[in-house]
Scaffold this active site. Structure first.
Site, PDB file in Angstrom:
ATOM      1  N   GLU A   1      11.990  20.824   5.462  1.00 53.13           N
ATOM      2  CA  GLU A   1      12.827  19.767   4.902  1.00 53.13           C
ATOM      3  C   GLU A   1      12.454  19.542   3.444  1.00 53.13           C
ATOM      4  OE1 GLU A   1      14.360  15.489   6.294  1.00 53.13           O
ATOM      5  OE2 GLU A   1      12.199  15.666   6.195  1.00 53.13           O
TER       6      GLU A   1
ATOM      7  N   SER B   1      20.193   9.816  13.017  1.00 57.74           N
ATOM      8  CA  SER B   1      21.469  10.091  12.353  1.00 57.74           C
ATOM      9  C   SER B   1      22.261  11.117  13.149  1.00 57.74           C
ATOM     10  CB  SER B   1      21.233  10.644  10.939  1.00 57.74           C
ATOM     11  OG  SER B   1      20.543   9.711  10.170  1.00 57.74           O
TER      12      SER B   1
ATOM     13  N   SER C   1      11.405   9.303  15.039  1.00 59.22           N
ATOM     14  CA  SER C   1      10.982   7.905  14.911  1.00 59.22           C
ATOM     15  C   SER C   1      11.233   7.121  16.195  1.00 59.22           C
ATOM     16  CB  SER C   1      11.743   7.223  13.774  1.00 59.22           C
ATOM     17  OG  SER C   1      11.403   7.791  12.553  1.00 59.22           O
TER      18      SER C   1
END
Lengths: 363, 405
Positions: free
Chosen positions: B243, B160, B128
């Site tokens: 994922e 993260s 992102s």
């Protein structure tokens, strides 16, 4: 560990689906919905020929000796086609006889119920009372060598065409009443679901026979009914999603099909997410019914509450996706909408069963 | 349908239990050293026995076991019960490793996979950007090949674990003239490189678990690319597929729900236990309908996987179902807390704990339920996927214009 259908079970669903595609087109459904009778004798005969009426009946009585899950898989397909008729009451009465009947009662009725030669139904609810065995008030009185039944039952499915009634009586037992006997007064009730019509049945000293194992069978039959309604709701709700998606792919506004609009897409996605995982909840409840006795009551209650609530909401959303046409009598969506109302209320509303589930969990 | 494990699997479960009893928690010599060292020694043993890194070839440090969903479930259950270190969690093991196995060069696999599955090498994900969220392919971070090195300039966000990661797998625009999706490459960036600056982003919970990462003239070797130039989009899609394949967190929803029931037993409403209140009982039972559906749908998907069949639309719903449940739990927990709902969230690091600790922990869960509904593909993007790929509805206008995906 295996949480999936067997090949036979998949074949069973396919067979019923193909049968209904061929013999139960939308036109027939519509004619029946608008017509005076909620029963289609040809369809019922066809279902009998497929062996659907004796799925859970023991083999020596002409049945297939299968489990509640198999019956529920059929109920799902019937729900998806909004197939009309006495399947629910007939199935529950047949289970009641299988579990609570004497050998003589079973010999007399099960072969005929499995073959479709005779039609049975299940009479539980009384005006001002409830569905629970503890709430039944119909009274059995001895008369000479036999028994007589007095009381009034409402919302009895397919009573007008039934040959035999399994009736809940005071004290939580079950009695058998044959239509051929005296003291039976049957009156149609204008019910919401035209695919499963209901009657008021007054037993005025009707000749009756007690099911010796009725007290043990009664709550079990009720739980089986909860699972079958949950399965019907899954079938109906899934069909509603299909109807809504189909409409969104064809209806053009602002120069494009409305399925292009994210508001509509997201509503459809939410509908699918509400119902698809719940398939496994009704499977589990049906499997638990025969194999996991410690969990079966509570799962039947939760499955009925969850799936019939989902069906109701999804049927509402389906009307909304259709816009004005969805609100008309002509649009078939109303048929499933009303089926959802039946599934939700019959045998007790979601709130009733959630409270039962809470109690059963020791909350 | 049969919810019992066959004799073969019961035997396997016994073996796993036996192994755990002998080795975890460690005793004697095995109990020496730091916790991390003890875990690493145990994990190496578990790899030898075929309990950990099962899908990873032995050449890259794995135990190379034939796929068996039920064994995987048994291992997860038994290791969980014993609180033993199992497969390394985190984005490196779950996303980068499968991607390298599918698209990486031999030298990349040998270099990066073994330390990642041992838990020694941490990763973060550079996808992102401030201007590229759901429309990820519009990303602008550039990488130019100058004198045998990639020179990277740009900014990543919502990263993260960037503060602890050794490496970042990163999407960069390397072919500025090419169409949107064809101009992206998948690069591996050493987080210690000059020009990498990590700035923590503080969330509404008060903690900072994710970051902004600024990349200014960061130089990385030319061979730190996975797949070919301009193929990064395809490479990254396979990562996202992995994922999504991660087994849904239905078990987590169950644990959360049971915690909520306990909370209802502990808290009061109108002078009596909240769980005696009919409204609370109704809400709990209604929520349990969703939780059980989610859990059993997981069973069904596992069975389909074991039969080599695709779960279809059900497989696309796990994340949304799970986060929907999280929202409902948050709402009901706040109701149960009553006046305690005025408390600030507890300051726990990595707040996505399965089970909130103490009453203030439920305030933290309340806020995290928002975070997880956005991370890894927001709820609205999940709905797009379900509607378009699951229900066959037409694609979004904008996406259609660009002919992407």
């Amino acid at each position: 560990m295996n949480f999936g259908l067997s090949e036979e079970q998949e074949l069973l669903q396919d067979t019923v689906r193909r049968f209904l595609e061929e013999h139960w087109p939308a036109k027939k459904l519509r004619a029946l919905f608008d017509g005076p009778s909620g029963h289609d004798a040809d369809l019922w005969r066809g279902m009998a020929e497929l062996g659907l009426l004796g799925l859970t009946v023991e083999e020596k009585a002409g049945g297939a000796g299968l489990e509640l899950l198999d019956l529920a898989l059929v109920a799902e397909v019937l729900g998806s086609f909004a197939a009309p008729g006495p399947f629910l009451g007939h199935s529950l009465a047949t289970l009641a006889l299988s579990w609570g009947g004497s050998e003589a009662q079973k010999d007399r009725w099960l072969p005929r119920l499995a073959s479709g030669e005779a039609l049975a139904t299940f009479a539980l609810l009384e005006a001002g009372g409830g569905w629970d065995p503890a709430e039944w008030g119909a009274r059995l009185l001895s008369a000479g060598t036999g028994l007589r039944l007095s009381g009034q039952k409402i919302h009895v499915p397919a009573a007008e065409i039934a040959d035999v009634f399994v009736v809940g009586v005071a004290g939580g037992g079950l009695a058998l009443v044959e239509r051929a006997g005296e003291g039976l007064c049957i009156e149609a009730i204008e019910g919401v679901d035209q695919t499963r019509r209901v009657c008021r049945v007054a037993f005025e000293g009707a000749t009756a026979d007690l099911l010796p194992g009725g007290n043990e069978a009664a709550p079990r039959v009720r739980d089986a009914g909860l699972v079958l309604l949950a399965a019907d709701a899954f079938g109906g709700a899934s069909r509603c999603v299909e109807l809504a998606v189909e409409y969104a792919k064809n209806r053009v506004q602002f120069g494009v099909t409305i399925g292009h609009f994210q508001a509509v897409k997201h509503q459809l996605a939410n509908m699918a997410v509400e119902i698809e995982p719940a398939r496994s909840l009704y499977w589990y409840a049906a499997h638990a019914f025969d194999h996991l006795p410690a969990e079966s009551q509570r799962h039947a209650a939760l499955a009925k509450a969850h799936l019939t609530d989902r069906f109701m909401q999804i049927a509402r959303d389906t009307v909304e996706v259709h816009g004005g046409i969805g609100f008309t009598w002509e649009c078939d969506v109303q048929i499933w909408y009303k089926r959802a109302m039946f599934d939700r209320a019959f045998l007790g509303t979601p709130a009733v069963h959630r409270e039962r589930a809470a109690r059963l969990a020791g909350w | 349908m049969d919810l019992r494990y066959s004799r073969e699997y019961e035997e396997y479960r016994r073996e796993v239990r036996e192994f755990l009893k002998g080795h975890w928690p460690p005793s004697g010599e095995a109990a020496q050293g730091s916790q991390a060292e003890q875990a690493a020694r145990f994990r190496a043993l578990a790899i030898q026995r075929g309990y950990v890194a099962r899908s990873i070839p032995a050449a890259y440090g794995g135990s190379e076991q034939p796929p068996d969903v039920l064994k995987a479930v048994i291992i997860a259950e038994e290791f969980g019960r014993a609180r033993a270190p199992a497969d390394v969690r985190g984005i490196g093991a779950s996303m980068l490793v499968p991607t390298l196995l599918e698209h990486g060069r031999e030298d990349q696999k040998l270099r990066f996979i073994p330390p990642t599955i041992r838990g020694e090498m941490q990763w973060c994900q550079g996808y992102s950007e401030p201007g590229s969220g759901s429309d990820l392919a519009s990303l602008k971070t550039r990488a130019e090949l100058i004198d045998g090195e990639w020179v990277v300039n740009g900014q990543k966000i919502w990263t993260s674990g960037a503060q602890i990661a050794h490496y970042m797998f990163c999407l960069c625009r390397t072919e500025p003239g090419a169409p949107k999706h064809a101009g992206i490459s998948y690069l591996l960036i050493d987080m210690k490189s000059p020009g990498v600056e990590v700035r923590p982003l503080r969330q509404m919970t008060g903690t900072a678990d994710f970051n902004e990462v600024f990349l200014t003239n960061v130089r990385i070797p030319a061979d730190h690319i996975v797949g070919k130039r301009g193929e990064g989009w395809t490479v990254s899609r396979s990562t996202l597929k992995h994922e999504r394949n991660m087994i849904g967190d239905a078990a987590g929803s169950r644990v959360l729900f049971e915690g909520l029931v306990r909370l209802a037993r502990e808290t009061k409403r109108n002078g009596k236990r909240a769980i005696d209140d009919s409204d609370v009982r109704q809400q709990l039972a209604a929520l349990e309908g969703y939780v059980l559906s989610h859990q059993y749908s997981g069973y069904r998907q596992l069975t389909l996987a074991a039969r080599g069949k695709d779960a279809g639309i059900a497989g696309m719903m796990n994340k949304l179902t799970s986060t929907n449940i999280g929202h409902s739990v948050a709402r009901l927990a706040l109701d149960l807390l009553g006046d305690e709902g005025l408390l600030a969230p507890t300051n726990e690091a990595r707040g996505i704990r399965l089970l909130p600790r103490g009453h203030a922990g439920w305030i933290t869960q309340n806020m995290w339920s928002l975070g997880v509904a956005i991370a890894g593909g927001s709820a609205n993007i999940q709905r797009n996927v379900i509607a378009e790929r699951g229900l066959g509805l037409p694609r979004d206008f904008a996406a259609q214009r660009e002919g992407s995906r």
